[in-house]
Design a protein around this motif. Structure first.
Motif, PDB file in Angstrom:
ATOM      1  N   SER A 102      36.295  -0.029 -29.775  1.00 48.04           N
ATOM      2  CA  SER A 102      36.972   1.209 -30.188  1.00 48.04           C
ATOM      3  C   SER A 102      37.994   1.652 -29.143  1.00 48.04           C
ATOM      4  O   SER A 102      38.954   2.350 -29.467  1.00 48.04           O
ATOM      5  CB  SER A 102      35.966   2.310 -30.488  1.00 48.04           C
ATOM      6  N   ALA A 103      37.830   1.216 -27.885  1.00 48.09           N
ATOM      7  CA  ALA A 103      38.800   1.556 -26.832  1.00 48.09           C
ATOM      8  C   ALA A 103      40.183   0.993 -27.171  1.00 48.09           C
ATOM      9  O   ALA A 103      41.196   1.481 -26.678  1.00 48.09           O
ATOM     10  CB  ALA A 103      38.315   1.013 -25.497  1.00 48.09           C
ATOM     11  N   LEU A 104      40.233  -0.042 -28.004  1.00 51.10           N
ATOM     12  CA  LEU A 104      41.520  -0.667 -28.350  1.00 51.10           C
ATOM     13  C   LEU A 104      42.271   0.128 -29.410  1.00 51.10           C
ATOM     14  O   LEU A 104      43.405  -0.207 -29.754  1.00 51.10           O
ATOM     15  CB  LEU A 104      41.283  -2.093 -28.879  1.00 51.10           C
ATOM     16  N   LYS A 105      41.606   1.141 -29.947  1.00 55.10           N
ATOM     17  CA  LYS A 105      42.174   1.997 -31.002  1.00 55.10           C
ATOM     18  C   LYS A 105      42.766   1.149 -32.128  1.00 55.10           C
ATOM     19  O   LYS A 105      42.148   0.204 -32.571  1.00 55.10           O
ATOM     20  CB  LYS A 105      43.198   2.947 -30.401  1.00 55.10           C
ATOM     21  N   GLU A 106      44.002   1.455 -32.533  1.00 58.45           N
ATOM     22  CA  GLU A 106      44.572   0.793 -33.716  1.00 58.45           C
ATOM     23  C   GLU A 106      44.939  -0.666 -33.471  1.00 58.45           C
ATOM     24  O   GLU A 106      45.285  -1.394 -34.400  1.00 58.45           O
ATOM     25  CB  GLU A 106      45.778   1.587 -34.253  1.00 58.45           C
ATOM     26  N   HIS A 107      44.880  -1.127 -32.209  1.00 57.50           N
ATOM     27  CA  HIS A 107      45.268  -2.515 -31.923  1.00 57.50           C
ATOM     28  C   HIS A 107      44.172  -3.526 -32.306  1.00 57.50           C
ATOM     29  O   HIS A 107      44.405  -4.732 -32.261  1.00 57.50           O
ATOM     30  CB  HIS A 107      45.633  -2.658 -30.446  1.00 57.50           C
ATOM     31  N   ALA A 108      43.004  -3.039 -32.662  1.00 58.13           N
ATOM     32  CA  ALA A 108      41.933  -3.964 -33.063  1.00 58.13           C
ATOM     33  C   ALA A 108      41.822  -4.018 -34.583  1.00 58.13           C
ATOM     34  O   ALA A 108      42.054  -3.031 -35.277  1.00 58.13           O
ATOM     35  CB  ALA A 108      40.611  -3.496 -32.481  1.00 58.13           C
TER      36      ALA A 108
END
Ligand code: PAZ
Length: 322
Positions: free
Chosen positions: A175-181
Motif C-alpha cells: 500500500s506504500a506504493l499507492k497508485e503505482h501498484a
C-alpha cells in the motif's frame, strides 16, 4: 431435488476470520522478503504487480489427510506474469504450491517428460533436442533477464487460510506504493471452508457416509479495497460456467467492492475470450481462429490493455494530488 443446499449460515466478517484462524508459519519470513523486494523496486522506479495464481485448498481435518480443491492449474497467473515482466513491471507471484510458474510453465505439467526435450549427441554429451531449441532459447533469454534483474518474487500458499493471511500482509506492505501498484487477482479462491474449531483433529474414519457443513469464506475484496490498499489499481477475475450469469455477476462484484476492473471469463472458453468490465464500460478481448491456431496467448492482449489503464489511473491520481 438438488444435491446441494446453500444454507443460510452467516458470513463472518474478515476481522473475525483473521482472529479465529491460524496464520501460516512462514508469514513473518515472507513479509520480510516482500518488504525488501518492494523497497528495492520502488527505489528503482519500477511499478510492481501482485499476481495471485492457482487454487486454494480447504482441509477437512486439522491434521490434514483430506481436502477439497479446485481445477485451477495457475495457467492464467503464470502466463500473465511473463507479459507483466515484459512490460517492465516487477512481479510478486503469489501462487499455489506446485502450480504453474512463469517460464518453467513451458516445460512443466506438459504432456512431454522433461527428458523428451533433450537428446544424446554422438560424442556422448547431452543437449537440447534441436526441434525444441529455438523456442527454448527464447524462453531462456527472458528467464535469465528476470534472474539478473531480480524482478520476480515467488510466494506460495496451499490452503485458503494461507492465501488470505498472505494476501492481507502483502497488500498492506504494497500500500506504500499507492497508485503505482497493481493487484491482479487471478487465483481461484475457495468460497467455502470449515473453521478450524469445527474440524476433527484427526483423520476422518470411513465408518459410513460423510455429510459436510461449510461456512462461507469472508469477502476479502471489501477490506482490501477499503482498508488494505485504498489507492491501488485492483483487477479481479470472475469465473462462471453459465453465460447468462457472467456479466451481471461481474458487475455486481464491481459495485459491491468498488475496485477498478473485473475480468469476466467462462470456464470453457477462458483461454480465448474475456470481458474487461469497469463501472462504465465493457471491453471484449477475443482471439480469432487464426490467432488460436498460431498459439497466441490471450494474456498477451490482456496485460498491455491493463498496463495502459494503469497508466491512466496513475495520471489521474497525479492530477488529483496537484
Ligand atoms: O488457473 P487457470 O488458468 O486454469 O484458470 C484461471 C481462472 C479461471 C481461475 C481465472 O481466470 C479466474 O477466473 N480466477 C477467479 C476465479 C473466481 O474466483 O471467480
Amino acid at each position: 431435488m438438488s444435491l446441494l443446499d446453500n444454507g443460510s449460515s452467516e458470513i463472518i466478517n474478515p476481522d473475525t476470520y483473521f482472529q479465529t484462524n491460524t496464520p501460516p508459519r512462514t508469514l513473518g519470513e515472507n513479509e520480510n522478503r516482500v518488504k525488501e523486494f518492494v523497497n528495492k523496486h520502488n527505489e528503482a522506479g519500477r511499478r510492481i504487480v501482485l499476481i495471485t495464481s492457482g487454487g486454494t485448498t480447504v482441509p477437512l481435518e486439522n491434521s490434514t489427510v483430506r481436502f477439497i480443491d479446485n481445477f485451477s492449474a495457475g495457467t492464467r497467473g503464470a502466463t500473465s506474469a511473463e507479459y507483466f515482466l515484459e512490460m517492465g513491471y516487477a512481479v510478486i507471484f503469489m501462487h499455489r504450491q506446485f502450480s504453474l510458474q512463469p517460464y518453467s510453465r513451458h516445460y512443466s505439467h506438459s504432456k512431454n517428460c522433461f527428458l523428451d526435450f533433450m537428446e544424446l549427441k554422438s560424442d556422448g554429451s547431452i543437449g537440447v533436442n534441436s526441434k525444441y531449441a529455438p523456442k527454448m532459447k527464447a524462453v531462456l533469454e527472458k528467464y535469465q533477464e528476470f534472474k539478473k534483474n531480480e524482478t520476480l518474487l515467488f510466494l506460495d500458499f496451499v490452503t485458503v487460510a494461507d492465501y488470505l493471511f498472505l494476501l492481507r500482509s502483502v497488500t498492506r506492505i504494497m500500500s506504500a506504493l499507492k497508485e503505482h501498484a497493481m493487484y491482479y487477482l487471478a487465483a481461484a479462491v475457495s468460497d467455502f471452508f470449515i473453521p478450524a474449531q469445527k474440524m476433527p483433529q484427526h483423520k476422518i474414519q470411513s465408518d459410513g457416509g460423510l455429510t459436510l457443513t461449510m461456512d462461507q469464506v469472508p469477502k476479502f475484496l471489501k477490506p482490501m479495497v477499503t482498508n488494505w490498499v485504498p489507492c491501488g489499481f485492483i483487477v479481479s477475475f470472475k469465473l462462471e460456467t453459465d453465460p447468462a450469469l457472467l456479466v451481471d455477476k461481474s458487475r455486481h462484484a464491481l459495485t459491491r467492492y468498488g475496485h477498478q476492473i473485473v475480468i469476466a471469463n467462462l470456464l470453457a472458453i477462458r483461454k480465448r475470450e474475456v470481458i474487461l468490465i469497469t463501472r462504465d464500460s465493457e471491453f471484449q478481448i477475443k482471439l480469432t481462429e487464426d490467432e488460436i491456431a498460431e498459439n497466441i496467448e490471450i494474456e498477451s492482449r490482456i496485460i498491455p490493455e491493463l498496463t495502459k489503464r494503469h497508466d491512466e489511473w496513475i495520471r489521474n491520481a497525479d492530477h488529483v494530488d496537484m
